[in-house]
Design a protein around this motif. Sequence first.
Motif, short mmCIF file in Angstrom:
data_model
loop_
_atom_site.label_atom_id
_atom_site.label_comp_id
_atom_site.label_asym_id
_atom_site.label_seq_id
_atom_site.Cartn_x
_atom_site.Cartn_y
_atom_site.Cartn_z
N THR A 1 -12.90 22.44 -8.01
CA THR A 1 -13.87 22.87 -6.98
C THR A 1 -13.83 21.95 -5.77
O THR A 1 -13.33 20.82 -5.84
N GLY A 2 -14.42 22.44 -4.71
CA GLY A 2 -14.57 21.62 -3.50
C GLY A 2 -15.51 20.46 -3.75
O GLY A 2 -15.32 19.36 -3.22
N THR A 3 -16.52 20.69 -4.55
CA THR A 3 -17.48 19.62 -4.86
C THR A 3 -16.77 18.47 -5.57
O THR A 3 -16.99 17.30 -5.26
N ASN B 1 -14.61 16.54 -3.11
CA ASN B 1 -15.43 15.64 -2.29
C ASN B 1 -15.82 14.38 -3.08
O ASN B 1 -15.70 13.25 -2.59
N HIS C 1 -22.14 19.48 3.98
CA HIS C 1 -22.22 20.11 2.67
C HIS C 1 -22.33 19.07 1.56
O HIS C 1 -23.12 19.21 0.61
N GLU D 1 -24.56 19.58 -2.78
CA GLU D 1 -23.74 19.19 -3.93
C GLU D 1 -24.56 18.41 -4.95
O GLU D 1 -24.09 17.45 -5.56
N GLU E 1 -16.58 17.31 8.68
CA GLU E 1 -16.49 18.63 8.03
C GLU E 1 -15.93 19.64 9.04
O GLU E 1 -16.46 19.78 10.13
N ASN F 1 -20.00 24.31 7.75
CA ASN F 1 -20.69 25.43 7.12
C ASN F 1 -22.10 25.61 7.68
O ASN F 1 -22.41 26.63 8.31
N ASP G 1 -13.87 17.00 5.04
CA ASP G 1 -14.17 18.10 4.14
C ASP G 1 -13.72 19.36 4.87
O ASP G 1 -14.44 19.90 5.71
N ALA H 1 -13.07 22.37 3.65
CA ALA H 1 -13.18 23.54 2.77
C ALA H 1 -12.60 24.78 3.48
O ALA H 1 -11.91 25.59 2.87
N ARG H 2 -12.88 24.87 4.79
CA ARG H 2 -12.36 26.00 5.59
C ARG H 2 -11.47 25.50 6.72
O ARG H 2 -11.53 26.00 7.84
N CYS I 1 -10.52 24.32 0.28
CA CYS I 1 -10.82 25.24 -0.82
C CYS I 1 -9.89 26.44 -0.80
O CYS I 1 -9.71 27.07 0.25
N LYS J 1 -12.42 29.97 -0.89
CA LYS J 1 -13.32 30.45 0.17
C LYS J 1 -12.64 31.66 0.82
O LYS J 1 -12.38 32.63 0.13
#
Length: 344
Positions: free
Chosen positions: A57-59, A62, A83, A88, A135, A139, A168, A170-171, A196, A199
Amino acid sequence: MINLYSDTQTLPTDAMYEAMKTAELGDDVQRADPTVNLLEEKVAKLFGKEAAILMPTGTMANLASLLVHGKHGSEVFLEPANHVYLYEAGALCSVAGYTPTFFQANRGRPDPDSFRQSIRMRDDHFPNPRVLWLENTHNAGGGVVLQPELQKEMVHIARENELSVHVDGARIFNASTKLNIPVSDLVSNVDSIGFCLSKGLSCPLGSVLVGTESFCDEARRVRKRLGGGMRQAGIVAACGLVALESEVPRLKEDHENALQLAEGLAQIDGLGVDPSRVETNMIFIDTSGWKVEAYDATLLLKEKGVLISDMNSTTLRVVTHRMFKREEISEVINIFKLTKDQLV
Ligand SMILES: Cc1ncc(COP(=O)(O)O)c(C=O)c1O
């Protein structure tokens, strides 16, 4: 139901199902899954870094990054809507043992002056300053892109103060799509990045952490410690390989759909949608002048057939993704029109 709740709600593509069926597998804890190894090699190359490691996972990506860059008693510089801090489950403090020190930001875009002011002299009274956290896209800021110039300024301050820098991402592919800049250029001045697969890229799960060889080696130990060592993880990596090939180039459609939808919603009197704020695949709607709180608005819209989320009592979030089709834009606009009298 038209699902605009999140880009995490996508199902795997047909090509992903096929790739899972045919992937060559092994025990990834022994580094013996050829499909995972291939994904990690490809990602490292794509990001211009030495190595990469698949995470569930992204969590966890991180958390692993924090645990490699520092230890209990370390300090991370970030902004309060990141995020890693907000969503988290407090792992940053409770598991990684970091003290967060906040700088100001505007819709997720960090303020370099505020960052500089937040750094204290090194002194035994204070936690050990270790990491600048960024980030991209942001988000809670509404899918906002971190401009390379701003990143450069932030990284410069971090380097002057001997801090590591983590993104981070993620995107991150939404950011590189929007900026039309390869991801390797976006992250060339930072130490580590997580992104991620699950996503906008449609994979059922998986994130990848990227950095130096020694950083990823240590992240492997941390991943095991956190219970994230996976066995035949090639079924996840196989989807990731498909995603890099076919889902990354598709993200621009999500961005176009978000903009077109925002422009349509902006035509509805009193709704308060600002298309100029739509940078990637998210639309944020300010409901502060509405009759109902954001959560109640989501229930009213759900009754009519559109699923969206509330970020807080005065903000709605709409996220476009692969399974939301262009033809559905007018349907969503109609549903908002039909619901309007109950909303504003
Ligand atoms: C910016 C950002 N970072 C990290 C995460 C965590 O990812 P995961 O849900 O895979 O743990 C998310 C999830 O939405 C995110 O948006």
